[in-house]
Design a protein around this motif. Structure first.
Motif, PDB file in Angstrom:
ATOM      1  N   PRO A 143       6.401   0.669 -18.149  1.00  0.00           N
ATOM      2  CA  PRO A 143       5.870   2.200 -16.661  1.00  0.00           C
ATOM      3  C   PRO A 143       4.649   1.353 -16.175  1.00  0.00           C
ATOM      4  O   PRO A 143       4.395   1.795 -15.284  1.00  0.00           O
ATOM      5  N   LEU A 144       3.842   0.548 -16.694  1.00  0.00           N
ATOM      6  CA  LEU A 144       2.939   0.386 -15.975  1.00  0.00           C
ATOM      7  C   LEU A 144       3.186  -0.264 -14.705  1.00  0.00           C
ATOM      8  O   LEU A 144       2.812  -0.172 -14.034  1.00  0.00           O
ATOM      9  N   LEU A 145       4.180  -1.857 -15.077  1.00  0.00           N
ATOM     10  CA  LEU A 145       4.661  -2.294 -13.889  1.00  0.00           C
ATOM     11  C   LEU A 145       5.394  -1.253 -13.077  1.00  0.00           C
ATOM     12  O   LEU A 145       4.647  -1.546 -11.377  1.00  0.00           O
ATOM     13  N   VAL A 146       5.971  -0.395 -13.021  1.00  0.00           N
ATOM     14  CA  VAL A 146       6.950   0.719 -12.401  1.00  0.00           C
ATOM     15  C   VAL A 146       5.676   1.948 -11.319  1.00  0.00           C
ATOM     16  O   VAL A 146       5.509   1.709 -10.132  1.00  0.00           O
ATOM     17  N   LEU A 147       4.593   2.063 -12.196  1.00  0.00           N
ATOM     18  CA  LEU A 147       3.988   3.285 -12.056  1.00  0.00           C
ATOM     19  C   LEU A 147       3.568   2.629 -10.911  1.00  0.00           C
ATOM     20  O   LEU A 147       2.817   2.986 -10.153  1.00  0.00           O
ATOM     21  N   GLY A 148       2.637   1.780 -11.703  1.00  0.00           N
ATOM     22  CA  GLY A 148       1.384   0.582 -10.663  1.00  0.00           C
ATOM     23  C   GLY A 148       2.076   0.520  -9.431  1.00  0.00           C
ATOM     24  O   GLY A 148       1.182   0.763  -8.606  1.00  0.00           O
ATOM     25  N   PHE A 149       3.159  -0.449  -9.049  1.00  0.00           N
ATOM     26  CA  PHE A 149       3.588  -0.579  -8.478  1.00  0.00           C
ATOM     27  C   PHE A 149       3.810   0.356  -7.545  1.00  0.00           C
ATOM     28  O   PHE A 149       3.397   0.378  -6.195  1.00  0.00           O
ATOM     29  N   LEU A 150       4.407   1.188  -7.559  1.00  0.00           N
ATOM     30  CA  LEU A 150       4.625   3.033  -7.123  1.00  0.00           C
ATOM     31  C   LEU A 150       2.877   3.488  -6.269  1.00  0.00           C
ATOM     32  O   LEU A 150       3.289   3.174  -4.992  1.00  0.00           O
ATOM     33  N   ALA A 151       2.536   3.334  -6.939  1.00  0.00           N
ATOM     34  CA  ALA A 151       0.975   4.216  -7.000  1.00  0.00           C
ATOM     35  C   ALA A 151       0.206   2.313  -5.526  1.00  0.00           C
ATOM     36  O   ALA A 151      -0.953   3.575  -4.932  1.00  0.00           O
ATOM     37  N   ALA A 152       0.538   1.622  -5.931  1.00  0.00           N
ATOM     38  CA  ALA A 152      -0.090   0.275  -5.395  1.00  0.00           C
ATOM     39  C   ALA A 152       0.355   0.710  -3.847  1.00  0.00           C
ATOM     40  O   ALA A 152       0.143  -0.012  -2.991  1.00  0.00           O
ATOM     41  N   LEU A 153       1.356   1.284  -3.242  1.00  0.00           N
ATOM     42  CA  LEU A 153       1.786   1.213  -2.169  1.00  0.00           C
ATOM     43  C   LEU A 153       0.832   1.926  -0.723  1.00  0.00           C
ATOM     44  O   LEU A 153       1.156   1.762  -0.317  1.00  0.00           O
ATOM     45  N   SER A 154       0.019   3.079  -1.898  1.00  0.00           N
ATOM     46  CA  SER A 154      -0.765   3.165  -0.158  1.00  0.00           C
ATOM     47  C   SER A 154      -1.749   2.527  -0.055  1.00  0.00           C
ATOM     48  O   SER A 154      -3.151   2.667   0.544  1.00  0.00           O
ATOM     49  N   GLY A 155      -1.610   1.605  -0.906  1.00  0.00           N
ATOM     50  CA  GLY A 155      -2.800   0.098  -0.089  1.00  0.00           C
ATOM     51  C   GLY A 155      -3.736  -0.180  -1.980  1.00  0.00           C
ATOM     52  O   GLY A 155      -3.849   0.936  -2.802  1.00  0.00           O
ATOM     53  N   MET A 156      -3.802  -0.957  -2.101  1.00  0.00           N
ATOM     54  CA  MET A 156      -4.764  -2.092  -2.723  1.00  0.00           C
ATOM     55  C   MET A 156      -6.254  -0.901  -3.299  1.00  0.00           C
ATOM     56  O   MET A 156      -6.422  -1.038  -4.504  1.00  0.00           O
ATOM     57  N   ARG A 157      -7.134  -0.241  -2.223  1.00  0.00           N
ATOM     58  CA  ARG A 157      -8.200  -0.181  -2.457  1.00  0.00           C
ATOM     59  C   ARG A 157      -8.065   1.041  -2.986  1.00  0.00           C
ATOM     60  O   ARG A 157      -8.666   1.744  -4.388  1.00  0.00           O
ATOM     61  N   ARG A 158      -7.411   1.779  -2.393  1.00  0.00           N
ATOM     62  CA  ARG A 158      -6.630   3.453  -3.374  1.00  0.00           C
ATOM     63  C   ARG A 158      -5.825   3.458  -4.389  1.00  0.00           C
ATOM     64  O   ARG A 158      -6.386   3.958  -5.610  1.00  0.00           O
ATOM     65  N   PHE A 159      -5.890   2.226  -4.253  1.00  0.00           N
ATOM     66  CA  PHE A 159      -5.591   2.048  -6.254  1.00  0.00           C
ATOM     67  C   PHE A 159      -6.137   1.809  -6.961  1.00  0.00           C
ATOM     68  O   PHE A 159      -5.777   2.050  -8.269  1.00  0.00           O
ATOM     69  N   LEU A 160      -6.807   0.636  -6.424  1.00  0.00           N
ATOM     70  CA  LEU A 160      -7.829   0.464  -7.604  1.00  0.00           C
ATOM     71  C   LEU A 160      -9.128   1.543  -8.054  1.00  0.00           C
ATOM     72  O   LEU A 160      -9.447   1.769  -9.671  1.00  0.00           O
TER      73      LEU A 160
END
Length: 190
Positions: free
Chosen positions: A57-74
């Motif tokens: 779930p961390l891989l999948v949900l993290g990947f989807l959230a990171a599609l908005s950009g790395m700065r926003r994701f972090l």
């Protein structure tokens, strides 16, 4: 995300080899000295089974959230870790220790679930609906139903993700369009 999950597996291997020395970085509630463990607690797990349950779930949900950009994701993950960790610190049972990435998993779930509605973006709403369809059963994890599982970490991680969706919403102009969105060629701004 693959790098992050790989780091978690390396940390758990070090923990196993060291006689579980890293488990001390979990959060013990309402002890002022434990506030320093709010962030590292999201990176330690109490066994390989615990880590395996969080990895996909961390891989999948993290990947989807990171599609908005790395700065926003972090930034989103930072809010999730802090809100989730502080919630655990405030509410977990005395003499317990909480650790693991499940708070981040629940936070990313909450973030993806509401982000589209907060931003009023159709694509993000579709992602949220798909995430709800696939991972909706996660919501049972915020209830105190299983001994030894931190429903507090799950609940406050989820709340951290929802908070992050509001804190990092995309600004809109007077016409309801995303500011900063690239315009199609040949379009003019009034």
């Amino acid at each position: 995300m693959a790098g992050w999950v790989a780091l978690l597996w390396v940390l758990e291997a070090v923990d196993a080899v060291s006689g579980h020395a890293l488990d001390t970085f979990g959060v013990s509630p309402r002890q002022v000295g434990e506030l320093r463990d709010v962030v590292p607690a999201a990176f330690v797990h109490f066994g390989f089974d615990h880590l395996a349950a969080n990895s996909v779930p961390l891989l999948v949900l993290g990947f989807l959230a990171a599609l908005s950009g790395m700065r926003r994701f972090l930034a989103v993950v930072t809010v999730i870790v802090l809100v989730g960790g502080m919630g655990v610190w405030l509410t977990a049972p005395a003499h317990s220790t909480t650790g693991g990435a499940s708070g981040v998993v629940f936070g990313l779930f909450g973030y993806l679930l509401v982000r589209g509605f907060v931003n009023r973006r159709a694509g993000d709403i579709v992602v949220g609906v798909l995430v709800a369809a696939v991972y909706g059963s996660l919501l049972w994890g915020v209830l105190p139903t299983a001994a030894g599982i931190s429903w507090q970490g799950h609940l406050f991680g989820l709340l951290g993700g929802v908070t992050a969706a509001f804190v990092f919403r995309r600004p809109r102009d007077d016409r309801g369009n995303d500011r900063g969105r690239a315009r199609a060629p040949g379009t003019w701004r009034n």
